[in-house]
Scaffold this motif. Structure first.
Motif, short mmCIF file in Angstrom:
data_model
loop_
_atom_site.label_atom_id
_atom_site.label_comp_id
_atom_site.label_asym_id
_atom_site.label_seq_id
_atom_site.Cartn_x
_atom_site.Cartn_y
_atom_site.Cartn_z
N MET A 1 29.92 40.19 -1.42
CA MET A 1 30.01 41.35 -2.29
C MET A 1 29.39 41.02 -3.64
SD MET A 1 33.08 43.93 -3.27
CE MET A 1 33.55 43.87 -1.59
N ILE A 2 28.60 41.95 -4.15
CA ILE A 2 27.96 41.81 -5.46
C ILE A 2 28.70 42.72 -6.43
CG2 ILE A 2 25.81 42.03 -6.76
CD1 ILE A 2 25.60 40.04 -4.43
N THR A 3 29.10 42.18 -7.56
CA THR A 3 29.75 42.96 -8.61
C THR A 3 28.70 43.38 -9.62
OG1 THR A 3 31.81 41.75 -8.33
CG2 THR A 3 31.54 42.96 -10.40
N VAL A 4 28.68 44.66 -9.97
CA VAL A 4 27.73 45.18 -10.96
C VAL A 4 28.54 45.71 -12.14
CG1 VAL A 4 25.82 46.76 -11.39
CG2 VAL A 4 26.20 45.87 -9.07
N LEU A 5 28.19 45.23 -13.32
CA LEU A 5 28.85 45.68 -14.55
C LEU A 5 27.87 46.53 -15.35
CD1 LEU A 5 30.43 42.26 -15.59
CD2 LEU A 5 31.49 44.10 -14.29
N PHE A 6 28.35 47.63 -15.89
CA PHE A 6 27.54 48.55 -16.67
C PHE A 6 28.04 48.57 -18.11
CE2 PHE A 6 27.76 50.10 -12.33
CZ PHE A 6 26.43 50.30 -12.00
N PHE A 7 27.12 48.63 -19.06
CA PHE A 7 27.50 48.63 -20.47
C PHE A 7 26.84 49.79 -21.20
CE2 PHE A 7 28.04 44.33 -18.96
CZ PHE A 7 29.26 43.98 -19.50
N GLY A 8 27.44 50.18 -22.32
CA GLY A 8 26.88 51.23 -23.17
C GLY A 8 26.75 52.55 -22.43
N LYS A 9 25.62 53.22 -22.65
CA LYS A 9 25.37 54.52 -22.04
C LYS A 9 25.37 54.42 -20.50
CE LYS A 9 22.36 58.49 -22.24
NZ LYS A 9 21.15 59.08 -22.76
N LEU A 10 24.98 53.28 -19.98
CA LEU A 10 24.95 53.09 -18.53
C LEU A 10 26.36 53.20 -17.94
CD1 LEU A 10 22.48 50.08 -18.49
CD2 LEU A 10 21.94 52.51 -18.23
N ALA A 11 27.36 52.73 -18.68
CA ALA A 11 28.75 52.84 -18.23
C ALA A 11 29.21 54.30 -18.22
CB ALA A 11 29.67 51.99 -19.11
N GLU A 12 28.65 55.11 -19.12
CA GLU A 12 28.98 56.53 -19.13
C GLU A 12 28.45 57.21 -17.87
OE1 GLU A 12 27.56 58.29 -22.75
OE2 GLU A 12 28.47 56.72 -23.97
N ILE A 13 27.33 56.72 -17.36
CA ILE A 13 26.71 57.29 -16.16
C ILE A 13 27.41 56.81 -14.89
CG2 ILE A 13 24.59 57.30 -14.75
CD1 ILE A 13 23.04 57.05 -17.45
N ALA A 14 27.64 55.50 -14.80
CA ALA A 14 28.08 54.91 -13.54
C ALA A 14 29.50 54.36 -13.55
CB ALA A 14 27.11 53.80 -13.14
N GLY A 15 30.16 54.38 -14.70
CA GLY A 15 31.47 53.74 -14.79
C GLY A 15 31.27 52.29 -15.22
N ALA A 16 32.33 51.58 -15.43
CA ALA A 16 32.24 50.22 -15.96
C ALA A 16 31.84 49.20 -14.91
CB ALA A 16 33.56 49.82 -16.60
N LYS A 17 32.14 49.50 -13.62
CA LYS A 17 31.96 48.47 -12.60
C LYS A 17 31.71 49.11 -11.23
CE LYS A 17 34.75 44.75 -10.57
NZ LYS A 17 36.03 44.05 -10.63
N ALA A 18 30.88 48.43 -10.43
CA ALA A 18 30.66 48.85 -9.04
C ALA A 18 30.59 47.59 -8.19
CB ALA A 18 29.37 49.65 -8.92
N GLU A 19 30.85 47.74 -6.92
CA GLU A 19 30.73 46.62 -5.99
C GLU A 19 29.88 47.07 -4.81
OE1 GLU A 19 34.81 45.51 -5.27
OE2 GLU A 19 34.79 44.16 -6.97
N LEU A 20 28.89 46.25 -4.47
CA LEU A 20 27.99 46.56 -3.36
C LEU A 20 27.99 45.42 -2.36
CD1 LEU A 20 24.97 47.93 -5.42
CD2 LEU A 20 26.65 49.26 -4.18
N GLN A 21 27.83 45.77 -1.10
CA GLN A 21 27.78 44.77 -0.03
C GLN A 21 26.37 44.71 0.53
OE1 GLN A 21 30.76 43.59 2.07
NE2 GLN A 21 32.39 44.73 1.12
N ALA A 22 26.03 43.58 1.11
CA ALA A 22 24.77 43.41 1.85
C ALA A 22 23.54 43.77 1.02
CB ALA A 22 24.81 44.21 3.14
N VAL A 23 23.47 43.22 -0.17
CA VAL A 23 22.31 43.42 -1.04
C VAL A 23 21.66 42.05 -1.23
CG1 VAL A 23 21.53 44.22 -3.29
CG2 VAL A 23 23.47 45.32 -2.21
N ALA A 24 20.38 41.94 -0.86
CA ALA A 24 19.71 40.64 -0.85
C ALA A 24 18.97 40.32 -2.14
CB ALA A 24 18.74 40.57 0.32
N SER A 25 18.61 41.35 -2.92
CA SER A 25 17.80 41.10 -4.12
C SER A 25 18.12 42.13 -5.19
CB SER A 25 16.31 41.17 -3.78
OG SER A 25 15.95 42.51 -3.46
#
Length: 75
Positions: A1-25
């Motif tokens: 699992m890959i954890t993605v953190l968003f900051f600033g305006k990006l957090a307003e769009i996507a929330g503070a955090k997301a988790e994705l599976q099976a991502v190679a790059s």
């Protein structure tokens, strides 16, 4: 699992955090995020993998943390 953190305006769009599976790059991860959050495509941001900024496509392994950082200026 890959954890993605968003900051600033990006957090307003996507929330503070997301988790994705099976991502190679980072290119694959960013494509999935743009599909999930279309407003991200219009934003500029810096990508960091495990606290190191990157400039091109980077391989990801399970348990990586990717941060999307809005442009910033010092002073």
């Amino acid at each position: 699992m890959i954890t993605v953190l968003f900051f600033g305006k990006l957090a307003e769009i996507a929330g503070a955090k997301a988790e994705l599976q099976a991502v190679a790059s980072t290119d694959e991860l960013l494509e999935q995020l743009r599909l999930q959050y279309p407003a991200l495509a219009a934003e500029k941001y810096i990508v960091a993998v495990d606290k190191k900024t990157i400039t091109g496509n980077t391989s990801l392994t399970d348990h990586c943390t990717v941060a999307l950082l809005p442009p910033f200026s010092g002073g």
